[in-house]
Design an enzyme around this catalytic site. Structure first.
Site, mmCIF file in Angstrom:
data_model
loop_
_atom_site.group_PDB
_atom_site.id
_atom_site.type_symbol
_atom_site.label_atom_id
_atom_site.label_comp_id
_atom_site.label_asym_id
_atom_site.label_seq_id
_atom_site.Cartn_x
_atom_site.Cartn_y
_atom_site.Cartn_z
ATOM 1 N N LYS A 149 -97.704 -26.771 -108.345
ATOM 2 C CA LYS A 149 -97.637 -25.522 -107.503
ATOM 3 C C LYS A 149 -97.671 -24.443 -108.029
ATOM 4 O O LYS A 149 -98.386 -23.470 -107.944
ATOM 5 C CB LYS A 149 -96.750 -25.540 -106.417
ATOM 6 N N ARG B 153 -88.793 -25.606 -97.698
ATOM 7 C CA ARG B 153 -88.609 -26.899 -98.061
ATOM 8 C C ARG B 153 -87.848 -27.687 -97.141
ATOM 9 O O ARG B 153 -87.721 -28.993 -97.216
ATOM 10 C CB ARG B 153 -88.007 -26.946 -99.322
ATOM 11 N N ARG C 84 -92.622 -32.394 -118.902
ATOM 12 C CA ARG C 84 -92.104 -30.669 -118.688
ATOM 13 C C ARG C 84 -90.556 -31.032 -119.356
ATOM 14 O O ARG C 84 -90.242 -29.980 -119.920
ATOM 15 C CB ARG C 84 -92.124 -30.419 -117.322
ATOM 16 N N ARG D 244 -85.894 -28.120 -119.047
ATOM 17 C CA ARG D 244 -85.395 -27.564 -117.585
ATOM 18 C C ARG D 244 -84.092 -28.597 -117.516
ATOM 19 O O ARG D 244 -84.022 -29.725 -117.366
ATOM 20 C CB ARG D 244 -86.216 -27.851 -116.574
ATOM 21 N N ARG E 209 -85.082 -35.852 -107.049
ATOM 22 C CA ARG E 209 -85.990 -34.608 -106.369
ATOM 23 C C ARG E 209 -87.167 -35.235 -105.743
ATOM 24 O O ARG E 209 -87.263 -34.477 -104.841
ATOM 25 C CB ARG E 209 -86.336 -33.783 -107.630
HETATM 26 P P1 AMP Z 1 -88.676 -25.454 -108.010
HETATM 27 O O1 AMP Z 1 -88.754 -24.932 -109.394
HETATM 28 O O2 AMP Z 1 -89.448 -25.039 -106.961
HETATM 29 O O3 AMP Z 1 -88.895 -26.885 -108.278
HETATM 30 O O4 AMP Z 1 -87.093 -25.473 -107.681
HETATM 31 C C1 AMP Z 1 -86.105 -25.720 -108.564
HETATM 32 C C2 AMP Z 1 -84.881 -26.189 -107.667
HETATM 33 O O5 AMP Z 1 -84.515 -24.886 -107.073
HETATM 34 C C3 AMP Z 1 -84.951 -26.949 -106.580
HETATM 35 O O6 AMP Z 1 -84.907 -28.393 -107.122
HETATM 36 C C4 AMP Z 1 -83.722 -26.575 -105.654
HETATM 37 O O7 AMP Z 1 -82.677 -27.058 -106.329
HETATM 38 C C5 AMP Z 1 -83.971 -25.024 -105.958
HETATM 39 N N1 AMP Z 1 -84.906 -24.841 -104.602
HETATM 40 C C6 AMP Z 1 -85.817 -23.841 -105.173
HETATM 41 N N2 AMP Z 1 -86.511 -23.869 -103.799
HETATM 42 C C7 AMP Z 1 -85.804 -24.251 -102.929
HETATM 43 C C8 AMP Z 1 -85.766 -24.047 -101.397
HETATM 44 N N3 AMP Z 1 -86.804 -23.563 -100.770
HETATM 45 N N4 AMP Z 1 -84.763 -24.581 -100.781
HETATM 46 C C9 AMP Z 1 -83.685 -25.160 -101.418
HETATM 47 N N5 AMP Z 1 -83.519 -25.236 -102.641
HETATM 48 C C10 AMP Z 1 -84.714 -24.597 -103.342
#
Ligand code: AMP
Length: 235
Positions: free
Chosen positions: A13, A88, A127, A133, A144
């Site tokens: 994404k 989400r 990654r 990360r 996740r």
């Molecule tokens: P991402 O980089 O989008 O995979 O986000 C990394 C982490 O940030 C996720 O695993 C969540 O812990 C947190 N996070 C990001 N976006 C959201 C969201 N919309 N709602 C809740 N937690 C989020």
């Protein structure tokens, strides 16, 4: 364009959002990136978010919702945006709907990226080695993906019902996936026009737009806030 990118972690994404933001000349709003930069800067928001991110859990709805609504109210988002990683949960989607409906600026499209679990594991493990990360360890990756399946996947039905959803095969070269997305957006625009829906945002019956008959948010802003508070209390 006001576009949401949905899809499991590792589906690409972020990469596609950056390319589309350039294509449409609009901001790329990534909740994950906002959290990571807050963690790096050691802000209070970053300290709250880190506890959840490190476990592979979602940050509580009310924290994310407030942060995104604030970001979307910035002048640079007035002409459109690409939301990457938000919503989400159904509560987040409802809050976004309420906010956009109030401003008469509905979403144009929701793109859901699909890839097989083995492919997602492979990408996330790669990654992890490359970017280190803190949420890309093996157990956290598994968690996740489970969180995606239980909390986020229901949004596929949510947006399909509103005739906003296009499924995109996320496997292949970056350029090919971008081309598929642009095709999907064109197709959605055409079918919307054929349905006589000028703003490209159906509500499920294919005729009225989502502000019109048939649009029934499951709850109001108060209920969203109540649920978020209950989530926090139960932790
Ligand atoms: P991402 O980089 O989008 O995979 O986000 C990394 C982490 O940030 C996720 O695993 C969540 O812990 C947190 N996070 C990001 N976006 C959201 C969201 N919309 N709602 C809740 N937690 C989020």
């Amino acid at each position: 364009m006001r576009i949401v990118l949905l899809g499991p972690p590792g589906a690409g994404k972020g990469t596609q959002a950056a390319r589309l933001a350039q294509h449409f000349d609009c901001p790329h709003v990534s909740t994950g990136d906002i959290f990571r930069s807050n963690v790096a800067e050691g802000t209070e928001l970053g300290q709250i978010a880190k506890q959840y991110m490190d476990q592979g859990d979602l940050v509580p709805d009310e924290v994310v919702i407030a942060m995104v609504m604030d970001r979307l109210s910035s002048p640079d988002c007035a002409g459109g945006f690409l939301l990457d990683g938000f919503p989400r949960t159904v509560a987040q989607a409802e809050a976004l709907d309420l906010n956009l409906v109030a401003q008469d600026t509905p979403l144009h499209s929701v793109l859901c990226f699909e890839a097989a679990d083995e492919e997602l594991y492979r990408r996330l493990a790669g990654r992890s080695a490359e970017l280190k990360r803190s949420d890309d360890g093996e157990e956290t990756i598994r968690h996740r993906l489970e969180v995606y399946a239980t909390k986020t996947r229901p949004l596929v039905d949510y947006y399909m019902h509103r005739r906003l959803l296009s499924i995109v095969d996320a496997v292949g070269h970056v350029e090919d996936v971008t081309a598929r997305i642009l095709d999907a957006l064109d197709a959605a625009r055409l079918s919307d026009r054929a349905n006589g829906n000028g703003n490209h945002a159906g509500n499920g019956d294919g005729h009225a737009n989502r502000h019109g008959r048939g649009y029934q948010p499951r709850s109001g802003a108060g209920a969203v806030a109540d649920r978020a508070a209950a989530t926090l209390r139960s932790r």
